[in-house]
Design an enzyme around this catalytic site. Structure first.
Site, PDB file in Angstrom:
ATOM      1  N   HIS A  44       0.824  -1.207   0.000  1.00 53.58           N
ATOM      2  CA  HIS A  44       0.000   0.000   0.000  1.00 53.58           C
ATOM      3  C   HIS A  44       0.854   1.251   0.000  1.00 53.58           C
ATOM      4  O   HIS A  44       1.956   1.267   0.560  1.00 53.58           O
ATOM      5  CB  HIS A  44      -0.890   0.031   1.252  1.00 53.58           C
ATOM      6  CG  HIS A  44      -2.217  -0.629   1.069  1.00 53.58           C
ATOM      7  ND1 HIS A  44      -3.415   0.053   1.124  1.00 53.58           N
ATOM      8  CD2 HIS A  44      -2.548  -1.911   0.821  1.00 53.58           C
ATOM      9  CE1 HIS A  44      -4.415  -0.789   0.925  1.00 53.58           C
ATOM     10  NE2 HIS A  44      -3.913  -1.997   0.739  1.00 53.58           N
ATOM     11  N   GLU A 112      -6.111  -0.430  -6.417  1.00 48.52           N
ATOM     12  CA  GLU A 112      -7.153   0.493  -5.977  1.00 48.52           C
ATOM     13  C   GLU A 112      -6.693   1.927  -6.239  1.00 48.52           C
ATOM     14  O   GLU A 112      -5.508   2.245  -6.131  1.00 48.52           O
ATOM     15  CB  GLU A 112      -7.432   0.346  -4.467  1.00 48.52           C
ATOM     16  CG  GLU A 112      -7.795  -1.046  -4.022  1.00 48.52           C
ATOM     17  CD  GLU A 112      -6.589  -1.842  -3.567  1.00 48.52           C
ATOM     18  OE1 GLU A 112      -5.503  -1.249  -3.365  1.00 48.52           O
ATOM     19  OE2 GLU A 112      -6.719  -3.061  -3.422  1.00 48.52           O
ATOM     20  N   THR A 196      -9.776 -13.333  -1.232  1.00 48.24           N
ATOM     21  CA  THR A 196      -9.981 -13.143   0.205  1.00 48.24           C
ATOM     22  C   THR A 196     -11.314 -13.714   0.682  1.00 48.24           C
ATOM     23  O   THR A 196     -11.767 -13.378   1.771  1.00 48.24           O
ATOM     24  CB  THR A 196      -9.909 -11.645   0.584  1.00 48.24           C
ATOM     25  OG1 THR A 196     -10.886 -10.916  -0.182  1.00 48.24           O
ATOM     26  CG2 THR A 196      -8.528 -11.084   0.324  1.00 48.24           C
TER      27      THR A 196
END
Length: 328
Positions: A44, A112, A196
């Site tokens: 991230h 994202e 997930t």
């Protein structure tokens, strides 16, 4: 009919959004001592919200992890399309594999906006992101051979690029898939599947899309739990730190900043968390049951992440109470 793995293994999921670099390295060491057999690590630039409050550079953390543990490591997942050029991701993956002596898998996905828009590039629609990912994976694989690569494609250009430090064996490139199109792409190009959810239907779609390939490809999954002695406190901690998990639809892919996630997460209540099925508290059978769902769906490896501050309690709990139930 799906074929279940002979024995599902259980790893630990390191969350770069929720912990600083030193804490992540220590968790990797603790995970091995607790009996987990592999590591996932997120990639991230921003956390989902300011309560999580971290975002160390994953490749530096992997280098440090390689010095304290003998466990395999997999990124879950790196987006090699917008923020970082695939040629740079290939170099990072090769170096990680060398440091880990071949115990590294590169997990990739379409990413994202939260992390990928930071350089001012447009955030493409989903179909274009999948197209970019397929081209990026092809570039990465060619570079990981150590040969010089020249490439001029629809989305990327590579000129006279060669990696001089590459592992002896090719780095497996695993692809994350949630919707049908992404799963079909993973089935065509991936060494392994990442998700997930205990999605047996998605896993079957992945297997079918890859029919005609050589050998059975592994399937990896990740999930979260919140261990605490008090279940209500575990629900409160989860609601405070990870409400983004409960947002619907494509919000996780399109919201651009932690502030936007905080605003959207106001729609998530503690009751939503409590009724979600996410294990909260210290009932070992509840935790084991949630992880068995992945094994029953046919996944080879399940990585579990602890939400909340009691990491020592979590690792003790899993070593003594949960992992023995799963192995039994």
């Amino acid at each position: 009919m799906r074929k279940a793995p002979e024995m599902t293994e259980y790893g630990y999921f390191l969350a770069c959004e929720d912990h600083g670099p030193k804490a992540l390295v220590e968790q990797a060491r603790m995970a091995e001592q607790a009996g987990f057999t592999s590591l996932w690590i997120s990639d991230h630039y921003h956390p989902w919200n300011d309560v999580q409050g971290h975002s160390p550079f994953v490749w530096s953390v992997i280098g440090a992890i390689s010095r304290v543990t003998s466990l395999p490591v997999q990124t879950a997942v790196t987006c090699p399309t917008v923020r970082v050029h695939p040629a740079v991701v290939a170099q990072a993956a090769a170096t990680s594999a060398v440091l880990l002596e071949g115990r590294f898998r590169l997990g990739v996905g379409t990413g994202e906006a939260l992390n990928e828009h930071i350089l001012g590039d447009p955030w493409p629609r989903a179909a274009v992101r999948l197209e970019m990912l397929e081209e990026a994976v092809g570039i990465i694989r060619r570079l990981l051979t150590g040969e010089e690569v020249n490439h001029r494609g629809r989305h990327y250009t590579v000129e006279n690029a060669r990696l001089y430090d590459v592992p002896e064996e090719p780095v497996p490139v695993d692809v994350s898939g949630f919707g049908p199109a992404a799963i079909e792409l993973a089935g065509r190009i991936a060494n392994g599947f990442i998700t997930t959810m205990p999605d047996a239907e998605g896993l079957e779609r992945f297997r079918r899309a890859g029919e005609g390939g050589s050998g059975r490809r592994p399937a990896f999954a990740g999930t979260k739990v919140c261990y605490a002695r008090d279940r209500d406190e575990a629900v409160r901690v989860t609601h405070r730190r990870w409400p983004n998990m409960f947002l619907p639809g494509e919000l996780g892919q399109v919201l651009p900043t932690p502030a936007h996630f905080a605003q959207a997460s106001e729609l998530v209540t503690e009751e939503t968390v409590a009724s979600s099925g996410l294990p909260c508290g210290d009932d070992p059978e509840e935790h084991a049951r949630a992880l068995r769902a992945f094994a029953d769906a046919g996944f080879d490896v399940v990585h579990v992440n602890q939400i909340g501050p009691d990491l020592k309690g979590f690792f003790d709990f899993y070593r003594d109470e949960v992992l023995p139930r799963l192995k039994g």
